[in-house]
Motif scaffolding. Structure first.
Motif, PDB file in Angstrom:
ATOM      1  N   UNK A  76       1.134  -1.498   0.041  1.00  0.00           N
ATOM      2  CA  UNK A  76       0.186  -0.260  -0.204  1.00  0.00           C
ATOM      3  C   UNK A  76       1.138   1.088   0.413  1.00  0.00           C
ATOM      4  N   UNK A  77       1.898   1.025   1.221  1.00  0.00           N
ATOM      5  CA  UNK A  77       3.075   2.292   1.412  1.00  0.00           C
ATOM      6  C   UNK A  77       3.535   2.382  -0.502  1.00  0.00           C
ATOM      7  N   UNK A  78       4.236   1.345  -1.129  1.00  0.00           N
ATOM      8  CA  UNK A  78       4.280   1.930  -2.065  1.00  0.00           C
ATOM      9  C   UNK A  78       3.786   2.301  -3.772  1.00  0.00           C
ATOM     10  N   UNK A  79       2.652   1.567  -3.761  1.00  0.00           N
ATOM     11  CA  UNK A  79       1.856   1.767  -4.069  1.00  0.00           C
ATOM     12  C   UNK A  79       1.407   3.574  -4.136  1.00  0.00           C
ATOM     13  N   UNK A  80       1.146   4.114  -2.998  1.00  0.00           N
ATOM     14  CA  UNK A  80       1.533   5.616  -2.478  1.00  0.00           C
ATOM     15  C   UNK A  80       1.947   6.203  -2.791  1.00  0.00           C
ATOM     16  N   UNK A  81       3.940   5.837  -2.931  1.00  0.00           N
ATOM     17  CA  UNK A  81       5.190   6.769  -3.351  1.00  0.00           C
ATOM     18  C   UNK A  81       5.203   6.842  -4.301  1.00  0.00           C
ATOM     19  N   UNK A  82       4.543   5.553  -5.019  1.00  0.00           N
ATOM     20  CA  UNK A  82       4.418   5.420  -7.054  1.00  0.00           C
ATOM     21  C   UNK A  82       4.201   6.940  -7.330  1.00  0.00           C
ATOM     22  N   UNK A  83       2.405   6.504  -6.378  1.00  0.00           N
ATOM     23  CA  UNK A  83       1.726   7.863  -7.424  1.00  0.00           C
ATOM     24  C   UNK A  83       2.356   9.063  -6.982  1.00  0.00           C
ATOM     25  N   UNK A  84       2.676   9.594  -6.043  1.00  0.00           N
ATOM     26  CA  UNK A  84       3.240  10.497  -5.550  1.00  0.00           C
ATOM     27  C   UNK A  84       3.916  11.731  -6.649  1.00  0.00           C
ATOM     28  N   UNK A  85       5.224  10.354  -6.789  1.00  0.00           N
ATOM     29  CA  UNK A  85       6.240  10.226  -8.195  1.00  0.00           C
ATOM     30  C   UNK A  85       6.110   9.960  -9.487  1.00  0.00           C
ATOM     31  N   UNK A  86       4.495  10.158  -9.698  1.00  0.00           N
ATOM     32  CA  UNK A  86       4.696  10.384 -11.270  1.00  0.00           C
ATOM     33  C   UNK A  86       4.901   8.808 -12.075  1.00  0.00           C
ATOM     34  N   UNK A  87       4.627   7.803 -11.190  1.00  0.00           N
ATOM     35  CA  UNK A  87       4.703   6.865 -12.062  1.00  0.00           C
ATOM     36  C   UNK A  87       3.173   6.304 -12.528  1.00  0.00           C
ATOM     37  N   UNK A  88       3.651   6.220 -14.062  1.00  0.00           N
ATOM     38  CA  UNK A  88       2.561   5.713 -14.535  1.00  0.00           C
ATOM     39  C   UNK A  88       1.592   4.741 -14.952  1.00  0.00           C
ATOM     40  N   UNK A  89       2.455   3.229 -14.932  1.00  0.00           N
ATOM     41  CA  UNK A  89       2.507   1.762 -14.562  1.00  0.00           C
ATOM     42  C   UNK A  89       3.030   0.895 -13.538  1.00  0.00           C
ATOM     43  N   UNK A  90       1.888   0.444 -12.949  1.00  0.00           N
ATOM     44  CA  UNK A  90       2.517  -0.918 -12.169  1.00  0.00           C
ATOM     45  C   UNK A  90       2.158  -2.259 -12.613  1.00  0.00           C
ATOM     46  N   UNK A  91       3.314  -2.320 -12.871  1.00  0.00           N
ATOM     47  CA  UNK A  91       3.348  -3.929 -13.315  1.00  0.00           C
ATOM     48  C   UNK A  91       3.596  -5.395 -11.984  1.00  0.00           C
ATOM     49  N   UNK A  92       2.571  -6.130 -10.937  1.00  0.00           N
ATOM     50  CA  UNK A  92       2.340  -6.708 -10.103  1.00  0.00           C
ATOM     51  C   UNK A  92       2.040  -8.148 -10.222  1.00  0.00           C
ATOM     52  N   UNK A  93       3.114  -8.563 -10.945  1.00  0.00           N
ATOM     53  CA  UNK A  93       2.835  -9.933 -11.251  1.00  0.00           C
ATOM     54  C   UNK A  93       2.838 -11.215 -10.019  1.00  0.00           C
ATOM     55  N   UNK A  94       1.739 -12.434 -10.375  1.00  0.00           N
ATOM     56  CA  UNK A  94       2.527 -13.718  -9.966  1.00  0.00           C
ATOM     57  C   UNK A  94       3.716 -14.372 -10.143  1.00  0.00           C
ATOM     58  N   UNK A  95       3.456 -14.981  -9.687  1.00  0.00           N
ATOM     59  CA  UNK A  95       5.313 -15.868  -9.509  1.00  0.00           C
ATOM     60  C   UNK A  95       4.892 -16.511 -11.663  1.00  0.00           C
ATOM     61  N   UNK A  96       3.872 -16.914 -11.107  1.00  0.00           N
ATOM     62  CA  UNK A  96       3.236 -17.708 -12.522  1.00  0.00           C
ATOM     63  C   UNK A  96       3.230 -16.827 -13.954  1.00  0.00           C
ATOM     64  N   UNK A  97       3.194 -15.433 -14.208  1.00  0.00           N
ATOM     65  CA  UNK A  97       2.931 -14.722 -15.312  1.00  0.00           C
ATOM     66  C   UNK A  97       4.558 -14.567 -15.800  1.00  0.00           C
ATOM     67  N   UNK A  98       5.317 -14.888 -14.232  1.00  0.00           N
ATOM     68  CA  UNK A  98       6.569 -14.906 -14.976  1.00  0.00           C
ATOM     69  C   UNK A  98       7.560 -15.776 -14.722  1.00  0.00           C
ATOM     70  N   UNK A  99       6.761 -17.013 -14.318  1.00  0.00           N
ATOM     71  CA  UNK A  99       7.755 -18.606 -15.082  1.00  0.00           C
ATOM     72  C   UNK A  99       6.895 -19.140 -14.979  1.00  0.00           C
ATOM     73  N   UNK A 100       5.879 -19.027 -16.471  1.00  0.00           N
ATOM     74  CA  UNK A 100       4.663 -19.215 -17.216  1.00  0.00           C
ATOM     75  C   UNK A 100       4.749 -21.554 -16.875  1.00  0.00           C
TER      76      UNK A 100
END
Ligand code: AMP
Length: 280
Positions: A76-100
């Motif tokens: 939650x805190x990470x998302x808040x910090x990224x929004x404040x910094x002007x990050x446009x996109x956050x990718x939050x993959x599960x292990x199966x998305x990275x290692x199919x």
């Protein structure tokens, strides 16, 4: 900020953005964000039309299962910090998305010498895991620029080598290490230090400053040993204090007075392993 969890969805979104001329900057992280991570986001925001951050605690780069299990998560805190910094996109993959195909079938990267020293020596398999995850993330995000921190000096070199090997079309940008007021390099792992350990942790930085101050041409063994002893007296278990050629990480015992050097330290306080480095 748009949050994606699925590879297919973020890839499609970013491909469309690229078609319409957006430049993409990418900051891969394992979360538990601090101002050091945000400095990379700031560089990306300044240099690209779209900034993508990923948060993924990559299981294949942890040679120590306990370290993986105790890795801090503060989403939650990470998302808040990224929004404040002007990050446009956050990718939050599960292990199966990275290692199919599972985490055991990862390909091997020919890292050569780089994998046999320092972190490579003390964390067997670590850099293969780093390459596997960054290679996969680059395939998904296809950024114009990839932002990395000098804090992980050897990792920057390993990723540069991996990008050379795969031919990924991304430019690597390396940002300086952000430090706390007393000099301790900011790190997600610092959260696991208690107050007493946090106060002691600064001695890694002090040792690097000591080396920078005292270094002279000729044999470097005594200097390195003094730094090891200094840290040991403060209760650290020292993995290494090394001095290396800053361009290729060849370990240097005898300095000619000209070669550009970097000093690197890895040491554990209680259960928390910290690394830092300094250009000399
Ligand atoms: P991590 O979440 O530890 O995998 O780090 C993600 C990125 O942030 C890596 O490129 C790190 O080198 C970088 N980073 C970590 N700590 C710092 C710091 N104190 N200053 C600048 N960059 C950092």
């Amino acid at each position: 900020m748009i949050v994606f969890k699925l590879t297919a969805e973020i890839s499609e979104f970013l491909a469309k953005k690229k078609e319409t001329g957006s430049t993409i900057g990418f900051v891969p992280t394992m979360g538990a964000l601090h101002p050091g991570h945000i400095s990379l986001i700031n560089s990306s925001v300044a240099g690209n039309s779209l900034t993508v951050c990923s948060i993924f605690v990559n299981p294949t780069q942890f040679n120590d299962k306990k370290d993986f299990e105790h890795y801090p998560i503060t989403l939650e805190q990470d998302i808040d910090m990224l929004e404040k910094a002007g990050c446009d996109v956050l990718f939050l993959p599960a292990v199966s998305e990275i290692y199919p195909n599972g985490t055991d079938t990862a390909k091997q990267y020919e890292l050569g010498y780089l994998e046999t020293i320092l972190e490579g020596k003390y964390r067997p398999g670590h850099f293969q895991g780093v390459c596997a995850v960054v290679d996969r993330l680059l395939e998904i995000v296809q950024p114009h620029r990839l932002y990395l921190g000098q804090k992980d000096y050897q990792q920057c070199m390993v990723i540069r080598k991996m990008v050379e090997l795969t031919g990924a079309a991304t430019q690597i940008e390396i940002a300086p290490t952000l430090r706390a007021d007393d000099g301790l390099a900011l790190s997600s792992r610092n959260m696991r230090l208690n107050a007493e350990e946090r106060a002691l942790a600064v001695n890694i930085y002090e040792s690097l400053c000591f080396i920078k101050r005292e270094i002279n041409t000729g044999n470097l063994q005594v200097l390195k040993l003094r730094a090891v002893n200094f840290l040991t007296e403060y209760g650290f278990k020292v993995d290494y204090v090394e001095i290396a050629d800053a361009t290729d990480l060849r370990l240097i015992d005898q300095w000619d007075g000209h070669t550009k050097l970097v000093a690197l330290i890895a040491a554990t306080l209680d259960q928390v392993r910290l690394i830092d480095n300094m250009l000399l």
